[in-house]
Enzyme design. Structure first.
Site, PDB file in Angstrom:
ATOM      1  N   ASP A 144       0.873  -1.162   0.000  1.00  4.47           N
ATOM      2  CA  ASP A 144       0.000   0.000   0.000  1.00  4.47           C
ATOM      3  C   ASP A 144       0.917   1.221   0.000  1.00  4.47           C
ATOM      4  OD1 ASP A 144      -2.286   1.614   0.248  1.00  4.47           O
ATOM      5  OD2 ASP A 144      -2.137   1.581   2.428  1.00  4.47           O
ATOM      6  N   ASP A 159      -0.084   4.934   1.446  1.00  4.11           N
ATOM      7  CA  ASP A 159      -0.219   5.770   2.637  1.00  4.11           C
ATOM      8  C   ASP A 159      -0.010   4.949   3.906  1.00  4.11           C
ATOM      9  OD1 ASP A 159      -1.010   8.329   1.383  1.00  4.11           O
ATOM     10  OD2 ASP A 159      -2.738   7.168   0.713  1.00  4.11           O
ATOM     11  N   ASP A 172      -1.488  -0.876   6.086  1.00  3.57           N
ATOM     12  CA  ASP A 172      -1.743  -0.418   7.452  1.00  3.57           C
ATOM     13  C   ASP A 172      -3.181  -0.652   7.893  1.00  3.57           C
ATOM     14  OD1 ASP A 172      -3.275   2.587   7.413  1.00  3.57           O
ATOM     15  OD2 ASP A 172      -2.362   1.937   5.546  1.00  3.57           O
TER      16      ASP A 172
END
Length: 616
Positions: free
Chosen positions: A106, A108, A454
């Site tokens: 990912d 961010d 996250d």
């Protein structure tokens, strides 16, 4: 001398108690497994008898209490307070990096770690949107972002305006329920849920943390959202204003969404990347190391390409795309991982619910080729020539891949990364892709793929449960929590709390009036210790991983949806690329003799079998 100093520090950490109880009692004979008896020692493996020498039961209990305190201090050498490494990787499942050929990421809070200074700006912008566009009271502007109020993983009951921490068994941790910025008494919480602190399953049954009336905040970006929601509720309650709970919740979440949709957050980060982006050099080191060892890399993110491109140029360099074999942006996770539908022009099943003007979703899957002025933006999938060359050399090119390669070379002659409209490769009517198309083209399946993200739901859950990939969770809060765990105050408080819990369990067979008073004093001290330990992490909600003794709802899903978890991707630099992670065997409750409170008794036998025989 070091041990003496540590024990002195430990006594400062633990609350001092002088209950007036005798500090010694007549000695008792030793038993196998207990070692030399201390003053008032009692073997938990032996049947209970009256205290030797005619001592009162309460005196015997206080003697055991003092013995236990001394034993706890002696069991903790100085080095015990630095056992955990904040830069370590922790395994929920056995996984060998030797078997991992493909790494996915990912963007961010995974490839790009952001400074906490971003959260106040999100909060302030969303607060102003509420006032200026949603016409909320001007008085809300007096609230500023409080970074120490909320933690990730909390639940919000929309109908009750209640922000709370829930454990893995759906119980609200008492003392962690807030309405607005004010704590709600435990009795009121229990009354709100029909005489229990348990949240029914049907209210929390949503797979992505969204039940009919309860939402879980799993995203790091949700920290300013929780803070704003609490401040707005606090203002309405404080001024006696009536409000609709569901509408207020929706307005706040829409205002937070507007900050992202309107690109405000992207503008702040792009304007000052040195201020907002952390660990950029380490991200570059991780990616370069993996490529140098022959690993294939890909990126799947919901962020737009222009934002990702600028961030990656800052962290990695202008040629960052050469490190990746596939780049997918604006992917619309988690739908990208689960949705098999294809939307075409003129079809009635286009994504109108997303508020788009046309049936062709304006999403770029990959970096693609530059668009001429006025040219329609098409979903594209970018595959590097490097990936195709490697796939061709090892003889794993699928028929679909070969067909796609021939089509693309007709459209885009010459060197450079290959990119094509995904709809042209798969079907003339296809206007958006998903992970199933991705898997058909790449044939990256199963445990040879390791994806890092996250968000436990949007990034990891479907990949592990539906597609069999290995997953790694990036938990930035882990670094701070481990540093707290490594402090003397936490270590001694927790160990004494565990020992005191074991003492309470064993000594509850003493039921005379004086002994019950002693046990009540111990229970009060235990509760005080639990509150002290909780406040070390966060005064309102404690640790994101634990309630007082149970795992949190967040922690249980972390274990369920991730093979590995760590504070940042940079932790990979501490391990070889062929390293094998082994999860530690943690005791189950029926393996309780291995727990610390049992070890503190100095005896590995099952406690009080004789005394507890009547409990059948």
């Amino acid at each position: 001398m070091a041990g003496v100093g540590l024990r002195a520090a430990a006594r400062r950490c633990l609350p001092r108690r002088d209950h007036g109880g005798p500090r010694a009692a007549s000695s008792s004979p030793s038993c196998p497994g207990c070692g030399p008896p201390g003053p008032g020692a009692h073997c938990p493996g032996a049947p209970r008898s009256a205290p030797a020498g005619g001592a009162e039961p309460s005196a015997h209990l206080w003697a055991r209490y003092q013995d236990m305190r001394r034993l706890v201090h002696d069991l903790l050498p100085p080095e015990v307070c630095s056992l955990l490494n904040p830069a370590a990787i922790y395994a929920n499942n056995e996984i060998s990096l030797r078997d991992v050929e493909v790494y996915g990421f990912d963007y961010d809070y995974t490839l790009a770690q952001y400074a906490d200074t971003l959260h106040p700006e999100i909060f302030t912008a969303a607060r102003d949107i509420l006032i200026e566009h949603y016409k909320y009271p001007e008085g809300i502007r007096k609230y500023d972002y409080n970074p120490s109020f909320a933690i990730r993983g909390l639940h919000y009951d929309i109908q009750k305006s209640l922000l709370m921490k829930i454990d893995a068994f759906h119980y609200v941790q008492l003392g962690t329920a807030y309405r607005g910025l004010q704590p709600v008494p435990d009795e009121e919480v229990i009354d709100l849920y029909g005489g229990t602190q348990h949240i029914p399953l049907y209210q929390m049954s949503g797979f992505y943390g969204k039940g009919p009336s309860i939402k879980q905040f799993m995203d790091i970006f949700s920290l300013p959202e929780m803070a704003l929601l609490s401040c707005v509720v606090d203002h309405f309650l404080g001024h006696g204003l009536e409000f609709d709970q569901a509408h207020l919740y929706k307005d706040v979440t829409d205002a937070i969404r507007d900050v992202h949709v309107k690109g405000l957050m992207y503008q702040w980060i792009e304007r000052d990347m040195e201020k907002y982006i952390l660990r950029g050099d380490e991200t570059f080191a991780v990616l370069s190391r993996l490529v140098a060892h022959g690993k294939q890399l890909f990126l799947i993110t919901n962020s737009p390409f222009s934002f990702v491109d600028k961030g990656m140029r800052h962290m990695v360099g202008a040629d960052w795309r050469q490190l990746f074999d596939v780049v997918i942006v604006q992917a619309d996770k988690p739908s990208f991982f689960t949705d098999r539908r294809k939307y075409g022009p003129g079809r009635g099943d286009g994504p109108r619910e997303r508020g788009l003007a046309s049936a062709c979703r304006p999403v770029c899957l990959g970096w693609g080729h530059p668009l001429a002025d006025g040219q329609a933006f098409q979903p594209t999938l970018g595959l590097s020539e490097n990936l195709m060359r490697r796939a061709h050399c090892i003889g794993t090119v699928s028929p679909a891949w070969k067909r796609a390669r021939s089509i693309v070379r007709k459209w885009l002659p010459g060197p450079g990364p290959i990119a094509w409209p995904l709809c042209a490769v798969l079907s003339s009517s296809v206007k958006e892709g998903n992970l199933f198309d991705f898997l058909r083209l790449t044939e990256w399946r199963g445990p040879r793929v390791l994806y890092f993200g996250d968000h436990l739901y949007s990034d990891l859950a479907d990949l592990m449960l539906r597609h069999g990939w290995r997953t790694g969770a990036i938990i930035p809060e882990l670094e701070r929590e481990i540093r707290i765990i490594n402090t003397e105050q936490y270590m001694h408080s927790l160990t004494w709390q565990q020992a005191l819990t074991g003492l309470l369990e064993r000594m509850q067979t003493y039921q005379d009036a004086e002994s019950r008073q002693v046990l009540a004093a111990w229970m009060k001290e235990r509760q005080e210790l639990r509150c002290i330990t909780k406040a070390l992490f966060n005064a309102q909600f404690g640790s994101i991983f634990r309630t007082f003794h149970n795992p949190t709802y967040f922690s249980r899903r972390l274990v369920r949806f991730s093979d590995l978890y760590m504070a940042s991707l940079s932790c990979l630099l501490n391990y070889r690329v062929d390293f094998t992670f082994y999860p530690r065997r943690t005791p189950l409750q029926h393996e309780a003799p291995l727990w610390m409170d049992q070890l503190c008794t100095g005896c590995m036998k099952t406690p009080f079998l004789g005394d507890m025989a009547h409990i059948r």
